[in-house]
Motif scaffolding. Structure first.
Motif, PDB file in Angstrom:
ATOM      1  N   SER A  87      -7.109  -0.407   1.186  1.00 17.34           N
ATOM      2  CA  SER A  87      -7.014  -1.320   0.049  1.00 17.34           C
ATOM      3  C   SER A  87      -5.848  -0.931  -0.847  1.00 17.34           C
ATOM      4  N   SER A  88      -5.296  -1.935  -1.531  1.00 15.54           N
ATOM      5  CA  SER A  88      -4.257  -1.690  -2.528  1.00 15.54           C
ATOM      6  C   SER A  88      -4.629  -2.411  -3.809  1.00 15.54           C
ATOM      7  N   SER A  89      -4.013  -1.994  -4.907  1.00 14.50           N
ATOM      8  CA  SER A  89      -4.285  -2.579  -6.219  1.00 14.50           C
ATOM      9  C   SER A  89      -2.982  -3.032  -6.862  1.00 14.50           C
ATOM     10  N   ASN A  90      -2.915  -4.301  -7.195  1.00 17.83           N
ATOM     11  CA  ASN A  90      -1.729  -4.847  -7.868  1.00 17.83           C
ATOM     12  C   ASN A  90      -0.434  -4.417  -7.181  1.00 17.83           C
ATOM     13  N   ALA A  91      -0.407  -4.564  -5.874  1.00 20.85           N
ATOM     14  CA  ALA A  91       0.788  -4.168  -5.113  1.00 20.85           C
ATOM     15  C   ALA A  91       1.989  -5.028  -5.462  1.00 20.85           C
ATOM     16  N   GLN A  92       1.737  -6.217  -5.976  1.00 22.34           N
ATOM     17  CA  GLN A  92       2.830  -7.126  -6.315  1.00 22.34           C
ATOM     18  C   GLN A  92       3.580  -6.680  -7.571  1.00 22.34           C
ATOM     19  N   TRP A  93       3.022  -5.717  -8.284  1.00 27.98           N
ATOM     20  CA  TRP A  93       3.639  -5.253  -9.520  1.00 27.98           C
ATOM     21  C   TRP A  93       4.017  -3.777  -9.408  1.00 27.98           C
ATOM     22  N   GLN A  94       3.725  -3.007 -10.455  1.00 25.08           N
ATOM     23  CA  GLN A  94       4.256  -1.653 -10.579  1.00 25.08           C
ATOM     24  C   GLN A  94       3.695  -0.668  -9.559  1.00 25.08           C
ATOM     25  N   ASN A  95       2.516  -0.944  -9.013  1.00 17.91           N
ATOM     26  CA  ASN A  95       1.899   0.043  -8.125  1.00 17.91           C
ATOM     27  C   ASN A  95       2.582   0.130  -6.767  1.00 17.91           C
ATOM     28  N   GLY A  96       3.280  -0.907  -6.372  1.00 16.09           N
ATOM     29  CA  GLY A  96       4.024  -0.870  -5.116  1.00 16.09           C
ATOM     30  C   GLY A  96       3.145  -1.025  -3.896  1.00 16.09           C
ATOM     31  N   ASP A  97       3.769  -1.037  -2.744  1.00 14.23           N
ATOM     32  CA  ASP A  97       3.069  -1.287  -1.496  1.00 14.23           C
ATOM     33  C   ASP A  97       2.424  -0.006  -0.961  1.00 14.23           C
ATOM     34  N   THR A  98       1.526  -0.185  -0.003  1.00 13.03           N
ATOM     35  CA  THR A  98       0.867   0.922   0.683  1.00 13.03           C
ATOM     36  C   THR A  98       1.902   1.778   1.418  1.00 13.03           C
ATOM     37  N   MET A  99       1.646   3.080   1.505  1.00  8.55           N
ATOM     38  CA  MET A  99       2.545   3.994   2.220  1.00  8.55           C
ATOM     39  C   MET A  99       2.923   3.421   3.585  1.00  8.55           C
ATOM     40  N   PRO A 100       4.200   3.412   3.924  1.00  3.09           N
ATOM     41  CA  PRO A 100       4.612   2.898   5.242  1.00  3.09           C
ATOM     42  C   PRO A 100       3.930   3.615   6.397  1.00  3.09           C
ATOM     43  N   GLU A 101       3.672   4.913   6.239  1.00  6.39           N
ATOM     44  CA  GLU A 101       3.043   5.669   7.321  1.00  6.39           C
ATOM     45  C   GLU A 101       1.641   5.152   7.623  1.00  6.39           C
ATOM     46  N   LEU A 102       0.906   4.775   6.582  1.00  3.12           N
ATOM     47  CA  LEU A 102      -0.430   4.234   6.804  1.00  3.12           C
ATOM     48  C   LEU A 102      -0.363   2.867   7.481  1.00  3.12           C
ATOM     49  N   LYS A 103       0.606   2.088   7.084  1.00  2.00           N
ATOM     50  CA  LYS A 103       0.770   0.771   7.720  1.00  2.00           C
ATOM     51  C   LYS A 103       1.143   0.919   9.185  1.00  2.00           C
TER      52      LYS A 103
END
Length: 253
Positions: A87-103
């Protein structure tokens, strides 16, 4: 001539023994009981390991160590075929996307992107996915890590403990703004009955026996993400022909 008695080597056919007393009987006797996580009874929640949040982690001497712990935990789940929800929280704003390694590791898994609700367990979409996963698999133990530990990990842990789940927060795959946050979160989760664990101790608990088929896939997280252990292994294989203790598996030639 040594006076030592002969070594006793356990047979390679030995399997893991269960405890002598059942969990129910241990609890009836007033003991806590050992209700351990296994690859068969557990799911894993990876919450808000986002690049915008991780840059603010301050309770590790090095973010490289922290990142390695998170990646190792994910690799272990993959190796042991433990179902994972990300899960991610407010990825569209300051928190950014999930770690690329996890993806990359979980390229076949969706990311449940919360748009404001802080506690993932209180988010209707994520809760639905969580309930569906546990309902379809019959699993009851929840391994969780998140950034930060005081919110992304602690808040759902408290909620899940309230609802009767056995929860294992992986504290060194979480991160905090400072040591106070980490210490307070660990104390609060422990008081609620959760069982804080660390990545590599949890990996050993889940694997239980290196002779199991998953052993080969579980070794890379230990050797690549825990370099101290990786160097020990590499050094051993560099000098394997000079071993002092016979190898019961016959792998050292």
């Amino acid at each position: 001539m040594s006076d030592r008695p002969a070594d006793v080597v356990s047979p390679t056919t030995d399997q893991v023994l269960a405890t002598k007393v059942s969990l129910a009987d241990a609890r009836a006797a007033g003991r806590v009981g050992y209700d351990k996580p296994t690859p068969q009874n557990s799911v894993m929640l990876l919450v808000d390991h986002q690049i915008g949040l991780m840059v603010g982690v301050r309770d590790f001497p090095s973010l490289a160590t922290y990142k390695a712990n998170v990646v190792a935990l994910a690799q272990m789940a993959k190796a042991l075929e433990i179902p994972v929800l990300i899960s991610s929280s407010n990825a569209q704003w300051q928190n950014g996307d999930t770690m690329p390694e996890l993806k990359d590791i979980f390229s076949d898994q969706p990311i449940y992107r919360r748009t404001g609700i802080i506690n993932c367990y209180e988010d209707p979409t994520f809760r639905s996915a969580f309930d569906d996963l546990l309902g379809s698999t019959g699993r009851t133990h929840v391994i969780i890590a998140g950034v930060t530990i005081g919110t992304c990990c602690a808040l759902p842990t408290l909620s899940m403990r309230n609802d009767g789940y056995q929860v294992f927060p992986v504290v060194d795959a979480c991160g905090a703004w400072d040591d106070y946050e980490a210490q307070a979160a660990i104390a609060r989760m422990s008081w609620a009955g959760a069982e804080p664990v660390t990545v590599f101790a949890l990996g050993c608990e889940l694997q239980a026996d290196w002779k199991l088929p998953s052993g080969n896939d579980m070794l890379p997280p230990f050797t690549s993400q825990l370099p101290e252990y990786g160097w020990v292994v590499q050094n051993f294989w560099n000098n394997a022909n000079q071993h002092a203790v016979p190898d019961p598996f016959g792998t050292v030639k």
